[in-house]
Design a protein around this motif. Structure first.
Motif, PDB file in Angstrom:
ATOM      1  N   THR A 396       0.814  -1.226   0.000  1.00 47.06           N
ATOM      2  CA  THR A 396       0.000   0.000   0.000  1.00 47.06           C
ATOM      3  C   THR A 396       0.840   1.266   0.000  1.00 47.06           C
ATOM      4  O   THR A 396       0.304   2.363  -0.136  1.00 47.06           O
ATOM      5  N   SER A 397       2.174   1.124   0.163  1.00 52.15           N
ATOM      6  CA  SER A 397       3.009   2.328   0.246  1.00 52.15           C
ATOM      7  C   SER A 397       4.420   2.054  -0.255  1.00 52.15           C
ATOM      8  O   SER A 397       4.885   0.909  -0.272  1.00 52.15           O
ATOM      9  N   VAL A 398       5.096   3.126  -0.635  1.00 49.96           N
ATOM     10  CA  VAL A 398       6.491   3.039  -1.057  1.00 49.96           C
ATOM     11  C   VAL A 398       7.367   2.574   0.108  1.00 49.96           C
ATOM     12  O   VAL A 398       8.322   1.815  -0.076  1.00 49.96           O
ATOM     13  N   GLU A 399       7.029   3.008   1.317  1.00 49.09           N
ATOM     14  CA  GLU A 399       7.834   2.646   2.492  1.00 49.09           C
ATOM     15  C   GLU A 399       7.860   1.135   2.696  1.00 49.09           C
ATOM     16  O   GLU A 399       8.888   0.566   3.069  1.00 49.09           O
ATOM     17  N   GLU A 400       6.721   0.465   2.454  1.00 50.58           N
ATOM     18  CA  GLU A 400       6.686  -0.983   2.600  1.00 50.58           C
ATOM     19  C   GLU A 400       7.643  -1.654   1.624  1.00 50.58           C
ATOM     20  O   GLU A 400       8.359  -2.607   1.985  1.00 50.58           O
ATOM     21  N   VAL A 401       7.670  -1.172   0.395  1.00 52.59           N
ATOM     22  CA  VAL A 401       8.573  -1.743  -0.605  1.00 52.59           C
ATOM     23  C   VAL A 401      10.026  -1.517  -0.204  1.00 52.59           C
ATOM     24  O   VAL A 401      10.860  -2.434  -0.275  1.00 52.59           O
ATOM     25  N   ARG A 402      10.329  -0.321   0.239  1.00 56.22           N
ATOM     26  CA  ARG A 402      11.711  -0.021   0.630  1.00 56.22           C
ATOM     27  C   ARG A 402      12.140  -0.848   1.837  1.00 56.22           C
ATOM     28  O   ARG A 402      13.279  -1.315   1.908  1.00 56.22           O
ATOM     29  N   ASP A 403      11.228  -1.029   2.791  1.00 60.44           N
ATOM     30  CA  ASP A 403      11.552  -1.864   3.953  1.00 60.44           C
ATOM     31  C   ASP A 403      11.810  -3.309   3.531  1.00 60.44           C
ATOM     32  O   ASP A 403      12.746  -3.958   4.026  1.00 60.44           O
ATOM     33  N   ALA A 404      10.993  -3.825   2.621  1.00 56.89           N
ATOM     34  CA  ALA A 404      11.162  -5.199   2.137  1.00 56.89           C
ATOM     35  C   ALA A 404      12.483  -5.339   1.385  1.00 56.89           C
ATOM     36  O   ALA A 404      13.208  -6.336   1.556  1.00 56.89           O
ATOM     37  N   LYS A 405      12.798  -4.355   0.553  1.00 57.76           N
ATOM     38  CA  LYS A 405      14.055  -4.404  -0.199  1.00 57.76           C
ATOM     39  C   LYS A 405      15.264  -4.304   0.736  1.00 57.76           C
ATOM     40  O   LYS A 405      16.311  -4.905   0.474  1.00 57.76           O
ATOM     41  N   ARG A 406      15.111  -3.554   1.825  1.00 50.94           N
ATOM     42  CA  ARG A 406      16.210  -3.453   2.801  1.00 50.94           C
ATOM     43  C   ARG A 406      16.478  -4.814   3.434  1.00 50.94           C
ATOM     44  O   ARG A 406      17.636  -5.241   3.571  1.00 50.94           O
ATOM     45  N   ILE A 407      15.391  -5.520   3.808  1.00 53.01           N
ATOM     46  CA  ILE A 407      15.562  -6.856   4.385  1.00 53.01           C
ATOM     47  C   ILE A 407      16.169  -7.802   3.354  1.00 53.01           C
ATOM     48  O   ILE A 407      17.032  -8.628   3.674  1.00 53.01           O
ATOM     49  N   LEU A 408      15.727  -7.673   2.105  1.00 51.04           N
ATOM     50  CA  LEU A 408      16.284  -8.502   1.035  1.00 51.04           C
ATOM     51  C   LEU A 408      17.788  -8.257   0.889  1.00 51.04           C
ATOM     52  O   LEU A 408      18.566  -9.208   0.716  1.00 51.04           O
ATOM     53  N   GLU A 409      18.196  -7.006   0.962  1.00 48.73           N
ATOM     54  CA  GLU A 409      19.625  -6.683   0.855  1.00 48.73           C
ATOM     55  C   GLU A 409      20.407  -7.259   2.028  1.00 48.73           C
ATOM     56  O   GLU A 409      21.551  -7.704   1.866  1.00 48.73           O
ATOM     57  N   GLU A 410      19.806  -7.267   3.211  1.00 47.51           N
ATOM     58  CA  GLU A 410      20.467  -7.865   4.377  1.00 47.51           C
ATOM     59  C   GLU A 410      20.704  -9.357   4.147  1.00 47.51           C
ATOM     60  O   GLU A 410      21.770  -9.892   4.471  1.00 47.51           O
ATOM     61  N   VAL A 411      19.708 -10.013   3.575  1.00 43.62           N
ATOM     62  CA  VAL A 411      19.830 -11.447   3.300  1.00 43.62           C
ATOM     63  C   VAL A 411      20.893 -11.688   2.221  1.00 43.62           C
ATOM     64  O   VAL A 411      21.705 -12.616   2.327  1.00 43.62           O
ATOM     65  N   LYS A 412      20.897 -10.852   1.210  1.00 46.63           N
ATOM     66  CA  LYS A 412      21.923 -10.985   0.165  1.00 46.63           C
ATOM     67  C   LYS A 412      23.319 -10.862   0.765  1.00 46.63           C
ATOM     68  O   LYS A 412      24.240 -11.616   0.411  1.00 46.63           O
ATOM     69  N   GLU A 413      23.486  -9.895   1.676  1.00 45.50           N
ATOM     70  CA  GLU A 413      24.794  -9.684   2.298  1.00 45.50           C
ATOM     71  C   GLU A 413      25.196 -10.904   3.132  1.00 45.50           C
ATOM     72  O   GLU A 413      26.370 -11.312   3.144  1.00 45.50           O
ATOM     73  N   GLU A 414      24.217 -11.510   3.819  1.00 43.31           N
ATOM     74  CA  GLU A 414      24.491 -12.727   4.595  1.00 43.31           C
ATOM     75  C   GLU A 414      24.998 -13.842   3.681  1.00 43.31           C
ATOM     76  O   GLU A 414      25.977 -14.531   3.986  1.00 43.31           O
ATOM     77  N   LEU A 415      24.318 -14.021   2.543  1.00 43.14           N
ATOM     78  CA  LEU A 415      24.694 -15.086   1.618  1.00 43.14           C
ATOM     79  C   LEU A 415      26.065 -14.824   1.002  1.00 43.14           C
ATOM     80  O   LEU A 415      26.852 -15.757   0.805  1.00 43.14           O
ATOM     81  N   ARG A 416      26.354 -13.572   0.711  1.00 47.06           N
ATOM     82  CA  ARG A 416      27.684 -13.247   0.188  1.00 47.06           C
ATOM     83  C   ARG A 416      28.753 -13.611   1.220  1.00 47.06           C
ATOM     84  O   ARG A 416      29.819 -14.151   0.873  1.00 47.06           O
ATOM     85  N   GLY A 417      28.464 -13.301   2.481  1.00 45.92           N
ATOM     86  CA  GLY A 417      29.411 -13.621   3.541  1.00 45.92           C
ATOM     87  C   GLY A 417      29.618 -15.112   3.707  1.00 45.92           C
ATOM     88  O   GLY A 417      30.688 -15.552   4.145  1.00 45.92           O
ATOM     89  N   GLU A 418      28.597 -15.890   3.355  1.00 41.21           N
ATOM     90  CA  GLU A 418      28.686 -17.350   3.453  1.00 41.21           C
ATOM     91  C   GLU A 418      29.150 -17.979   2.129  1.00 41.21           C
ATOM     92  O   GLU A 418      29.183 -19.199   2.000  1.00 41.21           O
TER      93      GLU A 418
END
Length: 542
Positions: A396-418
């Motif tokens: 329903t909002s741009v903020e929700e998308v940005r929050d979801a993408k932020r979590i996605l980036e955190e997961v990507k960084e975890e996988l890169r580290g592994e």
């Protein structure tokens, strides 16, 4: 003429003589045995023989209907090897000194009752499976084949009328002779129904007390779409359905000719034609119907069909299977859409007065990121095996998308580290299913790679009509100009920002709106697998 209303589970029309096979379970008597240890060995030998039979049946099924259908018999083998199942039987034999046949029958009834009592449709289907495998063991013990497959009967085409059909019986039906089947029991989601659709057999289940063995030999007409059965049809009904049958078969022939043909209008406008699925086994139907991709993988079914939180490995394997089978074709996975009408006990969601407007979908993911991250890790890991895209629901909002993408980036960084590989350029899109998302479409389009319009919820929220309330049918009009205008606004906003926009709700398969969607400029339509070829035919005739 006798007319019966059942549940149509596999489309098609069949006209022929009824045959009622002797599928009744043999009565199992209980008696005392002198040597329980020998009886336990007798059970184990019969179980091992049944496993060998299931392996043979699995190979036959895989060769004729594909690996997805064959997986059912892998499950049956696992059931027979299940320590709890075997221990129950062996304990009964040892403690009560009963014969193996009785111990197997008693255990099957108790296990079936346990599965049937679960508040989960997937687990409820296990009740029929445990009875099926147990019947096989009992038949080995008494050295009797039994069931439809063993009944040679007439060489002429006929319609099977039975109390019930086990999956193993269904897959062994002689398609050169069996025109279709009708059963007293069963459901649309059972393995038997799925097999019927895969085999292309018209099928109706759930006729209940209308099942009459005395109808054996009488003429019948069955319509697997409407669920209607006509026993001893009058001349007018018989003529009507013979005509419908001919038209349906000609329609199927024409549709098969469309496989491999481009989905484009006579003027050359191309539309991507994808399919919707709920579980990995649905991919077989996607491929059989020549869909160009998967526009909606409803990942919540992995949660709905689990008794506890699905692990990262469990989810990864499901996504990997689908991605690999689809090859280069796009697979759009909707992140979990739990809540509203889709409740899962272990989520421990509080009761809500208006759950459609409540704590659901992306709202759960953003407030419980530990759940969201497990799914995102599984999706990213699976992305190297095919062409996966991630789709966020109920935005329903741009903020929700940005929050979801932020979590996605955190997961990507975890996988890169592994040092775990994933598709660094994985597409991320949003579902347009709220008026807010339509109004904010320009801003949202700047954040994502694609839109997919969920017309079911968009209709509900635009018209303020609860989609679960049958009394609102006349008001919840998905053809409403307001809904169609919402769709147009979303498509135009997407195109202004250079991204594609599809439709994955029920309206996508509505042939009355195909011209409208083409005029609006919809880029992709994702529909049930069986709707793919009829929709391609409609588009090619526009």
């Amino acid at each position: 003429m006798k007319t019966i209303q059942g549940i149509g589970v596999s489309a098609g029309i069949a006209v022929g003589a009824i045959r009622v096979p002797d599928t009744a379970d043999r009565a199992v008597e209980r008696h005392v045995v002198d040597d329980p240890n020998a009886e336990v060995e007798r059970f184990r030998t019969a179980r091992d023989t049944a496993v060998v039979q299931l392996k043979q049946l699995r190979d036959k099924t895989a060769a004729e209907f594909g690996e997805d259908m064959a997986e059912l018999f892998d499950t049956h083998q696992l059931m027979l090897r299940d320590p709890a199942y075997a221990e129950n039987i062996e304990d009964l034999i040892a403690s009560r000194k009963v014969n193996a046949e009785y111990a197997v029958s008693d255990t099957a009834e108790r296990f079936a009752a346990m599965f049937a009592g679960m508040d989960n449709s997937y687990m409820q289907t296990r009740a029929a499976d445990v009875k099926d495998v147990s019947r096989r063991v009992i038949n080995v013990l008494i050295d009797e084949r039994g069931g439809v497959a063993a009944d040679e009967g007439s060489s002429e085409g006929h319609i099977v009328l039975a109390e019930d059909l086990a999956p193993s019986e269904t897959v062994q039906l002689d398609r050169a002779k069996v025109l279709g089947f009708v059963t007293a029991k069963g459901s649309a989601n059972s393995h038997t129904a799925i097999l019927a659709r895969t085999m292309g057999l018209p099928a109706i289940v759930g006729i209940g007390d209308a099942f009459e063995p005395a109808d054996d030999g009488h003429t019948a007409v069955i319509d697997g779409t409407s669920g209607l059965v006509f026993i001893d049809p009058d001349a007018a009904t018989l003529a009507e359905y013979q005509s419908r049958k001919a038209q349906y078969e000609e329609h199927l022939r024409l549709l098969q000719e469309l496989k491999g043909k481009p989905t484009e209008t006579k003027s050359g406008q191309r539309v991507r034609l994808y399919a919707n699925i709920g579980r990995p086994s649905d991919v077989a139907a996607v491929l059989a119907n020549d869909a160009e991709g998967i526009g909606l993988f409803r990942s919540e079914f992995l949660y709905l069909e689990s008794e506890d939180w699905p692990t990262e490995e469990f989810q990864f394997e499901a996504y990997r299977q689908v991605a690999q089978k689809m090859g280069d074709r796009l697979v759009v996975v909707r992140t979990l859409d739990i809540g509203a009408d889709k409740q899962v006990g272990y989520f421990n969601l509080e009761h809500e007065g208006n759950p459609a407007l409540g704590y659901r979908a992306i709202r759960i993911c953003l407030t419980r990121p530990e759940i969201f991250k497990v799914q995102l890790r599984a999706l990213l890991r699976a992305s190297v095996y095919g062409n996966i895209a991630i789709m966020l629901p109920m935005i329903t909002s741009v903020e929700e998308v940005r929050d979801a993408k932020r979590i996605l980036e955190e997961v990507k960084e975890e996988l890169r580290g592994e040092h775990i590989d994933f598709d660094e350029r994985i597409q991320v899109g949003v579902m347009i299913e709220t008026p807010a998302s339509v109004i904010m479409a320009d801003e949202l389009a700047a954040e994502v790679d694609f839109f997919s319009i969920g017309t079911n919820d968009l209709t509900q929220y635009t018209l303020a009509c609860d989609r679960q309330n049958p009394k609102l049918g006349r008001f919840a009009d998905p053809h409403s100009p307001a809904v169609l205008r919402m769709i147009r606004m979303a498509v135009e906003a997407a195109h202004r920002h250079g991204i594609w926009c599809g439709i994955c709700g029920e309206l996508g398969a509505d042939l009355n709106l195909t011209d409208t969607f083409l005029a609006i400029g919809v880029d992709e339509l994702s529909v049930p697998p069986t709707s793919v070829l009829p929709l391609r035919n409609a588009i090619r005739n526009c």
